[in-house]
Design a protein around this motif. Sequence first.
Motif, PDB file in Angstrom:
ATOM      1  N   VAL A   1     -38.350 -13.242 -14.759  1.00 31.29           N
ATOM      2  CA  VAL A   1     -39.272 -12.841 -15.819  1.00 31.29           C
ATOM      3  C   VAL A   1     -38.736 -11.593 -16.526  1.00 31.29           C
ATOM      4  O   VAL A   1     -37.705 -11.027 -16.148  1.00 31.29           O
ATOM      5  N   GLU A   2     -39.476 -11.161 -17.540  1.00 31.65           N
ATOM      6  CA  GLU A   2     -39.026 -10.034 -18.354  1.00 31.65           C
ATOM      7  C   GLU A   2     -39.523  -8.684 -17.834  1.00 31.65           C
ATOM      8  O   GLU A   2     -38.924  -7.643 -18.127  1.00 31.65           O
ATOM      9  N   THR A   3     -40.612  -8.667 -17.084  1.00 30.78           N
ATOM     10  CA  THR A   3     -41.177  -7.421 -16.577  1.00 30.78           C
ATOM     11  C   THR A   3     -40.196  -6.740 -15.628  1.00 30.78           C
ATOM     12  O   THR A   3     -39.732  -7.360 -14.664  1.00 30.78           O
ATOM     13  N   LYS A   4     -39.908  -5.504 -15.889  1.00 28.29           N
ATOM     14  CA  LYS A   4     -38.882  -4.786 -15.123  1.00 28.29           C
ATOM     15  C   LYS A   4     -39.518  -3.998 -13.979  1.00 28.29           C
ATOM     16  O   LYS A   4     -39.741  -2.793 -14.074  1.00 28.29           O
ATOM     17  N   THR A   5     -39.848  -4.697 -12.933  1.00 34.24           N
ATOM     18  CA  THR A   5     -40.299  -4.054 -11.704  1.00 34.24           C
ATOM     19  C   THR A   5     -39.880  -4.948 -10.551  1.00 34.24           C
ATOM     20  O   THR A   5     -39.406  -6.068 -10.763  1.00 34.24           O
ATOM     21  N   SER A   6     -40.052  -4.462  -9.330  1.00 35.55           N
ATOM     22  CA  SER A   6     -39.606  -5.205  -8.153  1.00 35.55           C
ATOM     23  C   SER A   6     -40.598  -5.007  -7.017  1.00 35.55           C
ATOM     24  O   SER A   6     -41.326  -4.005  -6.964  1.00 35.55           O
ATOM     25  N   PHE A   7     -40.597  -5.985  -6.101  1.00 38.06           N
ATOM     26  CA  PHE A   7     -41.423  -5.892  -4.901  1.00 38.06           C
ATOM     27  C   PHE A   7     -40.580  -6.006  -3.627  1.00 38.06           C
ATOM     28  O   PHE A   7     -41.133  -6.101  -2.535  1.00 38.06           O
TER      29      PHE A   7
END
Length: 426
Positions: free
Chosen positions: A260-266
Amino acid sequence: MKLQNYIITATMLLASLPSLGQTTRQEMTDDVYKTAGVYYAYPISEQQTQTQAPKGYKPFYISHYGRHGSRYLISDKDYKWVIDLFREAQQQNALTELGNDVLKRLELLWQEVEGHGSDLTPLGVRQHQGIAERMYYAFPEVFTDNKKISARSTIVLRCAMSMVAFGDKLKELNPKLIISYEASPKYMDYLNYHSDESNLFTSDKTGPWVEEYRKFEIEHTQPQRLTNSLFKDADFIRKYVNPHNLMWGLYWIASGMQDVETKTSFYDLFEENELFDLWQCINYRFYVCNANHADGKGIVVANAKSLLKNILDSAEEAINDPSIASTLRFGHDGNVIPLAAILHLNDCNVSVSKPEDVYKVWSDYKIVPMAGNIQIIFYKKNNSNENILVKFLLNEQEAKIPLETNTFPYYKWEEVKQYYKQLLMQ
């Protein structure tokens, strides 16, 4: 001496081919994105240069089957239930500091993904555009003016959009190409075929592998550490949290972030061994449901027979009709995997049964990352239909099949055709 050099060269090339098995914990540690399995975004950096064809041979036709590109999780619910759980916990002051931070990330992600469950992502579009562009420049002789391309997809929207992204890029590179697009139930009997017999075997209710897998998943899902890192209220956990489901829900969200385009991580929520164990479970599930699990006795791989027949028939049509440049097909991971197996690409047909053995010999992300694809490139010499050669590409990397050749990765089409016709009769 020349023949000996060919054999030596072929042996060296075969030895250098990427292994589909022998995945290690270290490999996952080095690239955590691979723990996403079938959510692994297409690995552009791993492309290799094309081995020069034997003297005088030029490509004239390409047969292709590709998985849709990167997508969102299959349903909005796969995000929403996790978000709702964290929202409820926040209202009850049950989240740890890390848990509150995770909720902020989830809320950010939800802004993009809401309403997009199962859709192709922008990255999925770019992946197919990139594959098409590399194909065009690697085999320019195929895509000359007024050549015809048949492009067909399953009736699932993300597959049709992948097809259009691919075809439109070719059309952009050469506006004089003639491309027909179709997404119709008419072609589902080979683009996405599953027999009743195979469905009984792969079902998580009737499959003979289900109980063994259930125990394997329980053994490889250890959610307490993760749960306690996110929720500080034991009463809330007892009343509202299913730790097993939570771990898997967060695993899927973490895995899909690269698409996806959202720039975060889990990924910071998991330890390395936890991700490796979860991946082992899903890797086994995809193996048993789509590949050559020993207990299946070939019934799942046989789903690809109608697709293989279409590949053979389409190739013969293209050989006899010089106006045809390519046959493009678009579907799903559950189609690419059995096709790779029935083609015997790079030992994709390997057969084992124990869940703990699968990752040692077979890895889902090496066969079907998002936009994973199989290409067969056809070559003629002096524009003659005699002594046609072919080579196979798995995710744009040259692949082997179990036939002898002294010009690897090139095989004699007549021998290849007869080999696969015999497989279809089994």
